[in-house]
Design a protein around this motif. Sequence first.
Motif, PDB file in Angstrom:
ATOM      1  N   VAL A 281       4.849   8.931 -11.261  1.00 21.27           N
ATOM      2  CA  VAL A 281       3.412   9.105 -10.921  1.00 21.27           C
ATOM      3  C   VAL A 281       3.123  10.614 -10.616  1.00 21.27           C
ATOM      4  O   VAL A 281       4.041  11.094  -9.789  1.00 21.27           O
ATOM      5  N   ARG A 282       2.119  11.032 -11.155  1.00 20.18           N
ATOM      6  CA  ARG A 282       1.645  12.359 -10.682  1.00 20.18           C
ATOM      7  C   ARG A 282       0.499  12.378  -9.662  1.00 20.18           C
ATOM      8  O   ARG A 282      -0.564  11.827 -10.207  1.00 20.18           O
ATOM      9  N   CYS A 283       0.603  12.930  -8.538  1.00 21.19           N
ATOM     10  CA  CYS A 283      -0.625  12.793  -7.720  1.00 21.19           C
ATOM     11  C   CYS A 283      -1.007  14.244  -7.760  1.00 21.19           C
ATOM     12  O   CYS A 283      -0.468  15.258  -7.569  1.00 21.19           O
ATOM     13  N   LEU A 284      -2.465  14.372  -8.077  1.00 20.20           N
ATOM     14  CA  LEU A 284      -3.262  15.735  -8.257  1.00 20.20           C
ATOM     15  C   LEU A 284      -3.235  16.183  -7.114  1.00 20.20           C
ATOM     16  O   LEU A 284      -3.598  15.607  -6.027  1.00 20.20           O
TER      17      LEU A 284
ATOM     18  N   THR B 105       0.713  -0.978  -0.177  1.00 17.95           N
ATOM     19  CA  THR B 105       0.063  -0.023  -0.158  1.00 17.95           C
ATOM     20  C   THR B 105       0.946   1.145  -0.143  1.00 17.95           C
ATOM     21  O   THR B 105       1.892   1.211   0.572  1.00 17.95           O
ATOM     22  N   TRP B 106       0.289   2.210  -0.741  1.00 18.94           N
ATOM     23  CA  TRP B 106       1.092   3.521  -0.721  1.00 18.94           C
ATOM     24  C   TRP B 106       0.251   4.576  -0.376  1.00 18.94           C
ATOM     25  O   TRP B 106      -0.965   4.723  -1.033  1.00 18.94           O
ATOM     26  N   THR B 107       0.476   5.548   0.356  1.00 19.19           N
ATOM     27  CA  THR B 107      -0.287   6.680   0.489  1.00 19.19           C
ATOM     28  C   THR B 107       0.136   7.891  -0.428  1.00 19.19           C
ATOM     29  O   THR B 107       1.293   8.480   0.005  1.00 19.19           O
ATOM     30  N   ALA B 108      -0.522   8.279  -1.356  1.00 17.10           N
ATOM     31  CA  ALA B 108      -0.202   9.226  -2.286  1.00 17.10           C
ATOM     32  C   ALA B 108      -0.375  10.576  -1.751  1.00 17.10           C
ATOM     33  O   ALA B 108      -1.508  10.868  -1.082  1.00 17.10           O
ATOM     34  N   THR B 109       0.396  11.369  -1.947  1.00 17.07           N
ATOM     35  CA  THR B 109       0.558  12.757  -1.774  1.00 17.07           C
ATOM     36  C   THR B 109       0.568  13.679  -2.758  1.00 17.07           C
ATOM     37  O   THR B 109       1.392  13.144  -3.729  1.00 17.07           O
ATOM     38  N   PRO B 110      -0.196  14.923  -3.088  1.00 15.42           N
ATOM     39  CA  PRO B 110       0.165  15.716  -4.263  1.00 15.42           C
ATOM     40  C   PRO B 110       1.683  15.918  -4.649  1.00 15.42           C
ATOM     41  O   PRO B 110       2.471  16.220  -3.443  1.00 15.42           O
ATOM     42  N   GLY B 111       1.984  15.990  -5.802  1.00 18.66           N
ATOM     43  CA  GLY B 111       3.310  16.011  -6.132  1.00 18.66           C
ATOM     44  C   GLY B 111       3.623  15.034  -7.242  1.00 18.66           C
ATOM     45  O   GLY B 111       2.895  13.957  -7.528  1.00 18.66           O
ATOM     46  N   GLU B 112       5.070  15.018  -7.685  1.00 16.53           N
ATOM     47  CA  GLU B 112       5.702  13.935  -8.393  1.00 16.53           C
ATOM     48  C   GLU B 112       6.394  12.943  -7.695  1.00 16.53           C
ATOM     49  O   GLU B 112       6.937  13.217  -6.842  1.00 16.53           O
ATOM     50  N   HIS B 113       6.118  11.650  -8.038  1.00 18.34           N
ATOM     51  CA  HIS B 113       6.773  10.430  -7.216  1.00 18.34           C
ATOM     52  C   HIS B 113       7.295   9.378  -8.184  1.00 18.34           C
ATOM     53  O   HIS B 113       7.045   9.328  -9.240  1.00 18.34           O
TER      54      HIS B 113
END
Lengths: 376, 376
Positions: free
Chosen positions: B367-370, B324-332
């Motif tokens: 990955v880009r998180c909006l 599991t990964w918790t995405a936060t806004p930004g580029e990863h």
Amino acid sequence: MGHRLDDVSAPARLAAPDEGIGRDELALATRNHGLPLEALRYDITPPGLHYVLTHYDIPYVPDDTEWQLTVGGLVRRPLRLTPADLRAFPRVTTRVTLECAGNGRALLTPRPVSQPWLVEAVGTADWTGVPLRLLLEEAGVEPGAVDVVFTGADHGVERGVEQDYQRALPIGTATGTEPEVLVAYAMNGAPLPPQHGRPLRLVVPGWYGMAHVKWLREVTVTDTAFEGFQQSVAYRLRQHPGDAGEPVTRIVPRALLVPPGFPDFMSRTRVVRPGPLPLEGRAWSGRAPVTRVEVSADAGRTWQEAELEPAAGHRWAWRHWRSTWTATPGEHTLTARATDADGHTQPLAQPWNRGGFAVNLVQRVPVRCLDEDAHG
Amino acid sequence: MGHRLDDVSAPARLAAPDEGIGRDELALATRNHGLPLEALRYDITPPGLHYVLTHYDIPYVPDDTEWQLTVGGLVRRPLRLTPADLRAFPRVTTRVTLECAGNGRALLTPRPVSQPWLVEAVGTADWTGVPLRLLLEEAGVEPGAVDVVFTGADHGVERGVEQDYQRALPIGTATGTEPEVLVAYAMNGAPLPPQHGRPLRLVVPGWYGMAHVKWLREVTVTDTAFEGFQQSVAYRLRQHPGDAGEPVTRIVPRALLVPPGFPDFMSRTRVVRPGPLPLEGRAWSGRAPVTRVEVSADAGRTWQEAELEPAAGHRWAWRHWRSTWTATPGEHTLTARATDADGHTQPLAQPWNRGGFAVNLVQRVPVRCLDEDAHG
């Protein structure tokens, strides 16, 4: 800095004159695939050799039975149908040659940066399903219908626009019989493979691939012209970015030949030995039946008539053709061109447009004929 | 000027630092194809999504029943077998993850010019056939056997050498049980598709794809080491052109993840929204069982242990893993790495060799998180 959808996509662009294929184009080329040209020998393309182009991801559908297709919008009786429901309607099987609208794009100068097809984005299958006109009859289209919009389950972003893949057909085309549009559930007698739209896809004989919406979920009748991304932004024939452009619709004529002899692994140059060689290939057009195929062994300076096999009742499928060529030592360029009943044929110089759509520039196959006694 | 085979092929070369993918590499990329990474969700890769790499043309075999496989050379009773004869032997089905030896090549700098794979040249199938050791037992291998040479029907030229595709295994590997080599006639319960070797192919569990000779026609036991092109020229790990090089054999460990979210059509950048996201993928090694998969969301600076599903008895198939990964806004940049029971793992910097073989550099998924409220 904010992280918004419109930052995700780069603008459409043309490659610089000497620019090789980029990492982005390669990522598309490794996941999508064309027909290996030797597979032109098959009347019906075996599974896995038919071309595939997917805009976003192939949806994962572990259980077909839960799929639902809705027919709605400007209709009297909205429908909600499972694949099993569709099998209760009359079934039609049509042999269709499907070609990607972007086939030939990577041969253009300058090259539009997108899926980089050379000439191989084609395949032929027997598609089985329900005529769309029967579903629309069942739903009862109201007066004033203009377009029928088809929505797939494939989801992504393109030029900053998040979307499910959607395309439309004019109501007359959607309910017509020439061609007869199908909601297909089988390909070559088997359930659709995931990459070809499992469990349901549209089949629009004679039209380029973008019209054959895969993973079909919704059919919506509208009283206005559909202006979604894939209709009014993508798939238009434009010379300049600001042009409204003509829509891409039916397939223009094309002939391909099975490269003779054997290939060099890396260059794909064909190697043959001197003497008479049978040539064969396929030809098709979504505009009007193919009536003529010619072959040239000198890159299009002189042409010889090929023998075209009877169409055998498959109006929307490619036709087989054959010819003979007597190879002499040296370098040659083989090519073929198709002409249809409307007199449309294939150009020897590129018919350029910014999207690289409907490009039917003739195929060129470099062949090296060895000396009589050459054994490497 | 003469026209000889040795003029047909260009020498092996490395791309210049800024050189894009060339027309020759593209011609290979459009006909061969990789696994679309979302298809890592399937335990068994559906037909048409499994990677395919063909050196020359796919042979055209309209009638399987006329195919003959010979077993000869240093044996007491040479055999000539049809596919029907093979079905009379005991049948074995083995689930095998097959990977191309050139997977990862196009990520190298400098890039060896050949089939330009990124990370997707892989797939898993259930292969059914006869253990090769039973055929060799039936033929009666004479003392002094060194290698077993396998000849396919695919014919072409490579670096000026005209050839049927041929590879060999040491006699001990050919008659061994760990892995047990198969002469396979079925893939996922159906006859082999043309592009996977119809009607017969070799399957060598744990080895890279070059060992699994397709369109198998001849099995020849020899008393000397085989030195054919695909054994001693191609498929060697070399730093310099003059090196003898180590042979490419078994698959080194690799993990791939299903790219999360949805893609941008052109860049294939993944788009996600903030919050917890399930990650999943597959991991495999032909050397020793995979014992560990780790995931990183910061391009490999920090790692988190993934949950590895039980192997379920399929030693030669990939294993499913999840995290599991918790995405936060930004580029990863997401990445994963596999480790096997021998302690072998995947490098974060490229393990370069001139052929671009056995490259298990970790996959990197941008990955880009909006932003929470971003709607394009």
